[in-house]
Design a protein around this motif. Structure first.
Motif, short mmCIF file in Angstrom:
data_model
loop_
_atom_site.label_atom_id
_atom_site.label_comp_id
_atom_site.label_asym_id
_atom_site.label_seq_id
_atom_site.Cartn_x
_atom_site.Cartn_y
_atom_site.Cartn_z
N ALA A 46 0.80 -1.23 0.00
CA ALA A 46 0.00 0.00 0.00
C ALA A 46 0.83 1.27 0.00
O ALA A 46 0.34 2.33 -0.37
CB ALA A 46 -0.92 0.01 1.21
N GLY A 48 3.42 4.21 -0.86
CA GLY A 48 4.11 4.86 -1.97
C GLY A 48 3.23 5.09 -3.18
O GLY A 48 2.07 4.66 -3.24
N THR A 49 3.83 5.78 -4.16
CA THR A 49 3.11 6.04 -5.41
C THR A 49 3.82 5.29 -6.54
O THR A 49 3.48 4.15 -6.83
CB THR A 49 3.04 7.55 -5.70
N ASP A 50 4.84 5.92 -7.11
CA ASP A 50 5.57 5.27 -8.20
C ASP A 50 6.21 3.96 -7.74
O ASP A 50 6.20 2.96 -8.46
CB ASP A 50 6.68 6.20 -8.71
N LEU A 52 5.26 1.95 -5.49
CA LEU A 52 4.24 0.89 -5.38
C LEU A 52 3.89 0.35 -6.76
O LEU A 52 3.80 -0.87 -6.96
CB LEU A 52 3.00 1.49 -4.69
N ILE A 53 3.74 1.28 -7.70
CA ILE A 53 3.37 0.86 -9.06
C ILE A 53 4.46 -0.05 -9.65
O ILE A 53 4.17 -1.12 -10.18
CB ILE A 53 3.17 2.09 -9.96
N GLN A 56 4.41 -3.44 -8.21
CA GLN A 56 3.33 -4.29 -8.73
C GLN A 56 3.66 -4.79 -10.13
O GLN A 56 3.43 -5.95 -10.46
CB GLN A 56 2.01 -3.50 -8.75
N THR A 301 2.05 16.02 -0.79
CA THR A 301 1.09 15.05 -0.28
C THR A 301 1.73 13.99 0.61
O THR A 301 1.19 13.65 1.66
CB THR A 301 0.39 14.35 -1.47
N ASP A 302 2.89 13.50 0.16
CA ASP A 302 3.48 12.37 0.88
C ASP A 302 3.95 12.71 2.29
O ASP A 302 4.04 11.82 3.13
CB ASP A 302 4.66 11.81 0.07
N TYR B 63 -0.62 19.27 -10.83
CA TYR B 63 -0.51 18.25 -9.80
C TYR B 63 -0.71 16.91 -10.44
O TYR B 63 -1.45 16.79 -11.42
CB TYR B 63 -1.60 18.50 -8.73
N ASN B 65 -1.56 14.21 -8.49
CA ASN B 65 -2.52 13.44 -7.69
C ASN B 65 -3.28 14.37 -6.76
O ASN B 65 -2.80 15.44 -6.41
CB ASN B 65 -1.81 12.33 -6.91
N MET B 67 -6.00 14.22 -3.23
CA MET B 67 -6.34 13.34 -2.11
C MET B 67 -7.74 13.68 -1.59
O MET B 67 -8.11 14.85 -1.53
CB MET B 67 -5.29 13.57 -1.01
N LEU B 97 -5.69 1.13 -8.63
CA LEU B 97 -4.36 0.53 -8.70
C LEU B 97 -4.34 -0.72 -7.83
O LEU B 97 -4.35 -0.63 -6.61
CB LEU B 97 -3.31 1.52 -8.19
N TRP B 102 -2.76 -3.38 -14.45
CA TRP B 102 -1.64 -2.48 -14.71
C TRP B 102 -1.50 -2.08 -16.16
O TRP B 102 -0.48 -1.60 -16.58
CB TRP B 102 -0.33 -3.14 -14.23
N VAL B 113 -6.52 3.32 -2.75
CA VAL B 113 -7.30 3.48 -1.52
C VAL B 113 -6.44 3.03 -0.35
O VAL B 113 -5.89 1.93 -0.36
CB VAL B 113 -8.58 2.61 -1.59
N ILE B 114 -6.30 3.91 0.61
CA ILE B 114 -5.52 3.56 1.80
C ILE B 114 -6.44 3.65 3.02
O ILE B 114 -7.01 4.71 3.31
CB ILE B 114 -4.32 4.51 1.98
N ARG B 121 -8.24 7.11 2.86
CA ARG B 121 -7.53 8.10 2.05
C ARG B 121 -7.61 7.66 0.59
O ARG B 121 -7.09 6.61 0.23
CB ARG B 121 -6.07 8.08 2.50
N LYS B 123 -6.58 8.41 -3.17
CA LYS B 123 -5.66 9.21 -3.96
C LYS B 123 -5.98 9.01 -5.43
O LYS B 123 -6.00 7.87 -5.90
CB LYS B 123 -4.23 8.70 -3.72
N TYR B 125 -4.79 9.69 -9.24
CA TYR B 125 -3.61 10.09 -10.01
C TYR B 125 -4.03 10.50 -11.42
O TYR B 125 -4.80 9.79 -12.06
CB TYR B 125 -2.62 8.93 -10.14
#
Lengths: 399, 613
Positions: A46, A48-50, A52-53, A56, A301-302, B63, B65, B67, B97, B102, B113-114, B121, B123, B125
């Motif tokens: 869950a 991170g952004t890039d 995490l992608i 995956q 954001t992070d 931006y 992303n 939230m 995601l 993918w 989704v977190i 949360r 997010k 993108y």
């Protein structure tokens, strides 16, 4: 960590004070490890952004490899880095921690190479070790090179390429075969950099060519001419075989085909030129070099809401501004001395800045991340003393 | 020294403030805000909620992303159904995601989704690079209604307290599962000072909040008959209406100090931004004028320096050059080519020293390079007639001699091919060049007035270069970049001012004219100064002037001397003089060029002396 120490001992075997450098490198590794556990505290699926992608996609690559798909037929998304991680997952099992640790190792190795570049540029060991340690401990570098992002590999390749270039032009006792192999390796690194970030071909290749051009003018050495011509051929070949063919589907460029904007290469180039023309260039350069501004940091954001992280990034920003100001003196000194290698690095910094300022999204955290690639070369310039010393020498002989 | 350091530190702090603060003023409006937040809630009979949130963003500087915090209370589960984002003027559905999905481009519309303890949360993108962005989120909240013995309670926060930016036009419409008496519907709104709650009909309640600032929040609460949610899980079968109403009375009567403070802070922030924007505009205008003014001033200084340097008119050249002031070949090379072609300086100097009797010259036949000139130091002790640089070169010749006592230029090439040898050669080159500069500097002394201009030019040029790097970046103005080339030109010009003095210009013109005449064979031996008429000396000067292809005059001079070496030089048919010079020059030039890439470290080279042997 053992490997880190081993590499340090091997690389700096002639330096009597190498122990401290290695101790700091180990400390940096420990910081990376701690950060890895903090980032993945809520699980690796869950965070991170890039990162995490890519994780995956790498799992998908590993699944393809396990099912018998040959490496060259593996389907991957976004970046070739996912294939690298996918291979690691296929060999050693899916483990995002392990992939992050590999990135940490590459980051520390980059720090070593940067230190060695500084040493080979005749900087004192103290100054070279300081540059290496700043690179290792600068917070953004710790963050971007810890997760399963491609930054660590990208920075490593970039620094390795400049390191090899310096070795090739400096080493006079290498055999022709060794020189040829190294030149070949530089071309391979250009290829890999282009796979990771499509425009790196122009920034790295352009910087190298500028450096080699001035080098040849200054020294007239045939090996430099051969090196320059090889890099030029490689750049032209990669432009036609990779850049132009992959431009449409490159996700970081605006209005690509996948967004339904353009259908062919001309349209894609047109849209890029349109994006550039629409930009306020001085403001874009300002954005790339200075954002996130201090009051913007808590909007990332992070780290939003994390007081400690926000403070660290703010401190880093102030230090970065100081580094930029000090680097101006280094630039001036390079122009005075007409040092071809450093001129090449300046060309790399300028082209990388312009490309990112003009094409990247006007987003503070994107700029912050992309800018990390020029931190290493900028550190090599950040000193006001050489220009003053040189001026003093020049004037003393003329008064 | 300490004072200089203090000043440097203060300057550095000021400049970093310029980077840190001024851009902050420049970009004050880039923090995005929400221009519209429409929420549609349908309460289902089973106590779950079907919610559609539509959010519009403005002042989006770009931006990738956004939230959204979705309130999640104890016992609730949130199920995200669809997420849409606006792209190219129409809405597209975003993909979640997760593993197996993918194939979509992440920045063209995806979401993650977190789950957290008290919120979900979400997010999204995408390339939110335009001024307006919008997302629509459809989700279901299970077990969201608290059902008590006498009443059912809907309570949700739609704008959290820690939301960092301004939210405008918040419209919330809540629909009940069935109709009921409007008097039995009791809506409450918390977290804002200004807002409206209206029971729209028998099953609809609306909340309208014009805006919220950081520190405010929007919490809605509705009490309605519990029989409207017959399939909802019973939270507590006791009566709660009285206690809830009492809670609301307490909230109503509370001072709401925090909210007032938040408003006050927001007003201050808005004021600060407006002030910052004004200041930024002013700073940019002033900086533009300052940049242009400073650049013009630098051009004026450049003009003044040039005027100061060239107040004498150019004089015509004399037909003969017998009165030419003596410069050593290395100095001549410095004058005509600014020091480029070190091999020429080197060979020219050696031949000049040979003409003065400090060196013996011979020809050595080599397989790989062809015949070369080689040199050997004579026993002459005094250094009369030699410049500092030539004396140093003499030591150099002695240090590099072979077992037979001869200095072969090819030895330089061998040294340049090794790391250690190249470093040594570079050090020697640097010291030698420093001495040439010293020699020439003694003759071309700057007048006090010119020293003033040089220092002014250096200071102004250096400062302008630094400001040219900082101001256009910090204040985002085009005009600032003008200072970069102007500053650097002024800096370089001032640094090389000696090249432009009357003496320097005169020497440059004279030696260029001599070169022209030698190339065109338009000068006789008698018209040359006596110190140049010796064959070897003339050869040396021809080499530094680059006229070695026209050796007629040199050969005449060599024939005049009538010694055995000179005969060897001009009468060898296999290796004519021109080829001999070409070979030797090629070797020396190559060797000295090869080492030019080695970084200069003046601290190391200062006072570098040769180790003999």
């Amino acid at each position: 960590m053992g490997l880190t120490a081993g590499c340090g001992l091997l690389l700096f075997k002639r330096q009597p004070k190498r122990l401290w450098l290695i101790v700091f490198a180990e400390l940096a590794m420990i910081c990376h490890f701690i950060l890895t556990y903090v980032i993945f505290a809520n699980g690796t699926e869950a965070a991170g952004t890039d990162g995490l992608i890519y994780h995956q996609v790498a799992k998908d690559v590993a699944r393809q490899l396990w099912s018998g798909t040959p490496l060259w037929a593996v389907k991957y998304e976004y970046t070739w880095y996912t294939v690298m991680v996918g291979i690691q997952y296929a060999l050693f099992g899916v483990n995002r921690f392990a992939a992050s640790f590999v990135n940490s190792f590459l980051a520390v190795l980059s720090g070593y190479l940067l230190t060695d570049i500084a040493l080979k540029l005749n900087y004192s060991f103290k100054k070279a070790a300081f540059i290496g340690n700043v690179y290792l401990f600068i917070p953004s570098m710790l963050v971007w090179t810890t997760d399963t992002r491609k930054e660590s590999l990208s920075f490593f390749i970039s620094i390795l390429l400049w390191y090899l270039a310096l070795r090739i032009v400096k080493e006079r006792e290498w055999s022709v075969i060794k020189q040829g192999l190294c030149i070949g390796l530089v071309c391979v690194l250009l290829y890999v950099s282009t796979l990771l970030r499509i425009y790196m071909l122009f920034t790295l290749g352009g910087g190298l060519l500028v450096g080699l051009f001035f080098h040849y003018l200054k020294t007239k050495r045939s090996v430099i001419a051969v090196f320059g011509v090889t890099v030029l051929i490689a750049c032209i070949a990669l432009t036609f075989t990779m850049v132009l063919t992959n431009l449409n589907d490159y996700h970081a460029l605006p209005m690509d085909r996948s967004q339904g904007g353009d259908e062919d290469l001309d349209d894609e180039l047109e849209s890029i030129i349109k994006t550039i023309i629409e930009k306020d260039i001085p403001r874009a350069v300002n954005g790339f070099l200075t954002r996130p501004h201090l009051e913007e940091v808590d909007n990332i954001t992070d780290i939003s809401g994390n007081y400690a992280a926000v403070t660290i990034v703010r401190i880093e920003q102030v230090l970065w501004y100081i580094c930029m100001i000090l680097a101006i003196f280094g630039f001036l000194n390079t122009l005075l001395e007409w040092d071809p290698y450093l001129l090449g690095l300046i060309a790399f910094i300028v082209s990388y800045t312009l490309i990112n300022a003009l094409i990247s999204e006007n987003v503070a955290d994107t700029y912050y991340r992309y800018r990390a690639a020029i931190i290493a070369p900028m550190l090599l310039f950040a000193d006001y003393r050489p220009v003053i010393r040189n001026l003093k020498t020049m004037l003393m002989g003329k008064s | 020294m300490h004072r200089i350091r203090k000043i440097a530190c203060m300057l550095l702090i000021f400049l970093s403030w310029l980077f840190a603060e001024v851009p902050a003023l420049a970009e004050s409006n880039l923090v995005y805000s929400i221009s519209g937040h429409d929420i549609n809630v349908r309460i289902e009979a089973d106590g779950s909620l079907e919610i559609i949130e539509s959010i519009k963003y403005t002042s989006f500087g770009g931006y990738n992303n956004v939230m959204l915090f979705i309130d999640k209370q104890e016992g609730e589960t949130v199920d995200i159904k669809n997420v849409y984002m606006i792209k190219n003027g129409s809405y597209i559905e975003c993909d979640q995601l997760s593993a197996g999905q993918w194939d979509a481009n992440v920045f063209s519309g995806t979401y993650s989704v977190i789950e957290e303890d008290s919120a979900v949360r979400l997010k999204v993108y995408g390339a939110f690079s335009k001024r307006n962005g919008a997302i629509v989120v459809k989700y279901k909240v299970h077990d969201a209604i608290k059902r008590y013995g006498d009443v059912a309670e809907f309570r949700r926060t739609f704008v959290p307290k820690n939301w960092g930016s301004r939210v405008n036009n918040i419209n919330i419409l809540v629909s009940l599962p069935d109709y009921t008496d409007t008097t039995r519907i009791r809506p409450f709104l918390h977290g804002v000072l200004v807002g409206r709650k209206t029971v729209e009909g028998k099953n609809a309640i609306s909340f309208n909040v014009p805006d919220t600032v950081p520190g405010e929040y929007v919490e809605t609460r509705i009490l309605f008959p519990e029989n409207l949610v017959p399939y909802a899980r019973v939270t507590d079968d006791r009566y709660h209406l009285y206690s809830i109403l009492q809670e609301e009375e307490e909230y109503k009567d509370s001072s709401k100090e925090e909210l007032l403070k938040a408003r006050e802070n927001a007003a201050k922030e808005a004021g600060r931004r407006a002030w910052a924007e004004r200041m930024n505009q002013r700073a940019r205008i002033i900086a533009t004028f300052v940049s242009l003014g400073a650049s013009l001033l630098a051009i004026f200084i450049l003009y003044r320096i040039r005027k100061e340097l060239h107040h004498l008119m150019k004089t015509p050249f004399p037909l003969d050059m017998r009165d030419l002031e003596k410069l050593s070949p290395a100095e001549v090379r410095r004058v005509v080519a600014n020091g480029r072609g070190r091999g020429r300086s080197f060979l020219g100097s050696l031949l000049h020293m040979a003409s003065l009797g400090y060196l013996k010259v011979a020809v050595a036949k080599k397989k790989d390079t062809g015949s070369l000139l080689i040199f050997q130091a004579t026993d002459r002790d005094s250094f009369e007639g030699l410049t500092l640089a030539e004396r140093y070169l003499l030591e150099w010749v002695n240090a590099f001699k072979n077992d037979e006592g001869w200095f072969e230029p090819s030895a330089l090439l061998a040294r340049a091919g090794t790391n250690e040898g190249a470093l040594q050669l570079k050090k020697l080159c640097v010291t030698w060049e420093q001495r040439i500069v010293e020699d020439y500097g003694r003759k071309n002394v700057l007048a006090t007035r010119l020293v003033f201009y040089r220092e002014l030019g250096l200071l102004a040029g250096g400062l302008l270069f630094i400001l040219g790097c900082i101001i256009p970046v910090a204040l985002s103005i085009w005009a600032g970049y003008l200072m970069l080339p102007v500053g650097f030109t002024l800096f370089l010009y001032s640094l090389r001012i000696q090249k432009h003095t009357d003496y320097g210009v005169k020497q440059h013109r004279t030696w260029k004219e001599l070169k022209r005449r030698l190339l065109k064979r338009a000068i006789a031996l008698d018209n040359l100064p006596p110190w140049m008429t010796d064959g070897l000396a003339l050869l040396g000067y021809s080499i530094v002037l680059g006229t070695e292809k026209q050796l007629g005059l040199v050969e005449t001079a060599l024939q005049k001397a009538n010694d055995s070496l000179n005969k060897t030089l001009i009468e060898d048919e296999q290796e004519p003089l021109s080829r001999l010079i070409k070979n030797t020059l090629s070797v020396t030039d190559k060797a000295l060029s090869w080492v030019q890439d080695i970084p200069t470290d003046d601290a190391t080279y200062q006072g570098q002396e040769l180790a003999h042997g």
